[in-house]
Design a protein around this motif. Structure first.
Motif, PDB file in Angstrom:
ATOM      1  N   VAL A   1      -4.926   6.489 -14.514  1.00  0.00           N
ATOM      2  CA  VAL A   1      -5.357   6.579 -12.931  1.00  0.00           C
ATOM      3  C   VAL A   1      -4.490   7.250 -13.042  1.00  0.00           C
ATOM      4  O   VAL A   1      -4.877   8.539 -11.635  1.00  0.00           O
TER       5      VAL A   1
ATOM      6  N   ARG B   1      -4.552  10.952 -12.759  1.00  0.00           N
ATOM      7  CA  ARG B   1      -5.148  12.065 -12.911  1.00  0.00           C
ATOM      8  C   ARG B   1      -4.850  12.114 -10.869  1.00  0.00           C
ATOM      9  O   ARG B   1      -5.691  12.915 -11.280  1.00  0.00           O
TER      10      ARG B   1
ATOM     11  N   ARG C   1      -5.976  15.915  -8.570  1.00  0.00           N
ATOM     12  CA  ARG C   1      -7.044  15.885  -7.278  1.00  0.00           C
ATOM     13  C   ARG C   1      -7.583  16.531  -6.712  1.00  0.00           C
ATOM     14  O   ARG C   1      -8.595  16.755  -6.721  1.00  0.00           O
TER      15      ARG C   1
ATOM     16  N   ARG D   1      -9.554  19.042  -9.490  1.00  0.00           N
ATOM     17  CA  ARG D   1     -10.560  17.257 -10.495  1.00  0.00           C
ATOM     18  C   ARG D   1     -12.069  16.991  -8.893  1.00  0.00           C
ATOM     19  O   ARG D   1     -13.151  17.419  -9.673  1.00  0.00           O
TER      20      ARG D   1
ATOM     21  N   ILE E   1      -6.819   3.311  -4.504  1.00  0.00           N
ATOM     22  CA  ILE E   1      -7.550   4.552  -5.563  1.00  0.00           C
ATOM     23  C   ILE E   1      -8.175   3.982  -6.617  1.00  0.00           C
ATOM     24  O   ILE E   1      -9.169   4.761  -7.333  1.00  0.00           O
ATOM     25  N   ALA E   2      -7.628   2.815  -7.701  1.00  0.00           N
ATOM     26  CA  ALA E   2      -8.145   2.238  -8.178  1.00  0.00           C
ATOM     27  C   ALA E   2      -9.770   1.959  -8.356  1.00  0.00           C
ATOM     28  O   ALA E   2     -10.974   2.231  -8.955  1.00  0.00           O
TER      29      ALA E   2
ATOM     30  N   TYR F   1     -11.052   3.451  -5.451  1.00  0.00           N
ATOM     31  CA  TYR F   1     -11.965   4.736  -6.324  1.00  0.00           C
ATOM     32  C   TYR F   1     -12.498   5.335  -7.431  1.00  0.00           C
ATOM     33  O   TYR F   1     -14.140   5.517  -7.656  1.00  0.00           O
ATOM     34  N   GLU F   2     -12.359   5.251  -8.748  1.00  0.00           N
ATOM     35  CA  GLU F   2     -11.876   5.062  -9.415  1.00  0.00           C
ATOM     36  C   GLU F   2     -13.336   4.634 -10.120  1.00  0.00           C
ATOM     37  O   GLU F   2     -13.877   5.260 -10.674  1.00  0.00           O
TER      38      GLU F   2
ATOM     39  N   LYS G   1     -17.043   5.956  -8.410  1.00  0.00           N
ATOM     40  CA  LYS G   1     -17.397   6.985  -9.307  1.00  0.00           C
ATOM     41  C   LYS G   1     -17.825   6.071 -10.594  1.00  0.00           C
ATOM     42  O   LYS G   1     -18.687   6.899 -11.144  1.00  0.00           O
ATOM     43  N   ASP G   2     -16.870   5.429 -11.070  1.00  0.00           N
ATOM     44  CA  ASP G   2     -17.592   5.402 -13.448  1.00  0.00           C
ATOM     45  C   ASP G   2     -18.453   4.520 -12.896  1.00  0.00           C
ATOM     46  O   ASP G   2     -19.443   4.328 -13.243  1.00  0.00           O
TER      47      ASP G   2
END
Length: 346
Positions: A10, A13, A17, A20, A230-231, A233-234, A237-238
């Motif tokens: 994470v 990545r 950004r 991405r 941030i985690a 937000y990931e 999306k996931d």
């Protein structure tokens, strides 16, 4: 030191950004247009069509997750006049103003499950926030209102809201010498329905809230978010939350069935006498901007916390039972969508 570990992948990545985000924006546009073409073939668990409305006609800024820009520039005198009208209870025979339900301290909404109606009655829906409403192609929980002007007209004339009419409003304002002076300085026709609407809409267009930590993050200020956000937000999306909550408002541009993969009836969202065919509301996906400040949640204001609404949406819309750690991280991300109130809405 945080009390959890963020996967190295994470953090790695984050360094890539900008590229991405560009790829994600293109992918969302392609998927959105493809979904719009294929949606007549989509069915929920009961075989009924899943409605997704007007995606192909939305501009790119409503499809890609992009940082919120500053409000458009209107004549500051019209904005100031619109602000005064917005908070003037004399526009309603019931003594109500727009500001009675769209309260600045509550981030443009009302700290109540539903708005007040006539007498002791309550309105059908929770009050949507007025902040950033000018950026949404659809307004109201059912999404049937497509302009701020139409929304204002409905509220003025609705007996459950302001219980007024344009003749009353014009007569009331015309009796005020200060209003006569202000309108004559700005509008050749003075006080009319058109000029009143124009001033109020100029004010509402100014109620945009850029500058949230998430906006700064999207612009490359990666330290604006914590590692937990941030985690989150990931995960957002996931899990697929971003399929509906996207665009510059992170929502507000789709009409979706409430209860795609699980029936909300069992949690008490509908009366026992409600026929099964009537239990599936098609609602506008709300914007998530400032969502940490605009509870209670859902169309009927029945959910008090972000944690609970994240769990419910995971079940109803995604068919997932979300672990508590994931709930916590997504809620942390949602807090990053809070921006300062506009200067003229405090």
């Amino acid at each position: 030191m945080a009390d959890f570990d963020v996967k190295p992948s994470v953090i790695d990545r984050v360094r890539d950004r900008p590229r991405r985000l560009q790829r994600l924006a293109v992918l969302i546009v392609i998927l959105g247009m493809g979904l719009a073409l294929l949606y007549p073939l989509l069915r929920d668990r009961h075989g009924a069509p899943i409605e997704v409305r007007d995606v192909p006609r939305l501009p790119p800024e409503n499809l890609a997750v992009i940082p919120l820009a500053a409000s458009p520039t209107d004549d500051p005198r019209r904005v100031a006049l619109g602000r005064r009208l917005f908070f003037d209870a004399r526009l309603s025979p019931l003594g109500r103003s727009c500001g009675n339900c769209h309260v600045p301290a509550s981030y443009g909404t009302l700290r109540a499950a539903r708005s007040p109606g006539l007498g002791d009655q309550l309105d059908e829906f929770n009050v949507p926030t007025v902040l950033n409403a000018a950026l949404s192609p659809y307004l109201g929980w059912k999404g049937k209102i497509t302009s701020l002007a139409d929304q204002l007209h409905r509220v003025i004339n609705n007996p459950r809201h302001m219980g007024s009419n344009w003749a009353w409003v014009i007569e009331t304002l015309s009796a005020d010498s200060d209003y006569r002076s202000r309108f004559s300085a700005l509008y050749a026709d003075g006080i009319t329905r058109s000029s009143i609407t124009d001033a109020i809409l100029a004010f509402e267009r100014s109620l945009v809230t850029p500058g949230a930590p998430f906006d700064r993050y999207l612009r490359g200020e990666f330290g604006a978010l914590t590692s937990e956000q941030i985690a989150g937000y990931e995960l957002f999306k996931d899990y697929g939350c971003i399929a509906c909550h996207q665009g510059r408002n992170l929502g507000g541009n789709l009409i979706i069935r409430f209860g795609i993969l699980e029936d909300p009836f069992k949690d008490g969202f509908f009366d026992a006498a409600t026929p099964k065919s009537k239990r599936f509301l098609k609602l506008r996906v709300p914007s998530l901007r400032n969502v940490a400040k605009t509870g209670p949640y859902l169309h009927d204001g029945s959910v008090e916390t972000l944690e609970e609404v994240v769990r419910l949406m995971a079940r109803y819309q995604l068919g997932r039972e979300m672990p508590e750690e994931d709930v916590r991280r997504i809620v942390a991300f949602l807090h990053s969508l809070t921006a300062p109130l506009p200067e003229n809405f405090r």
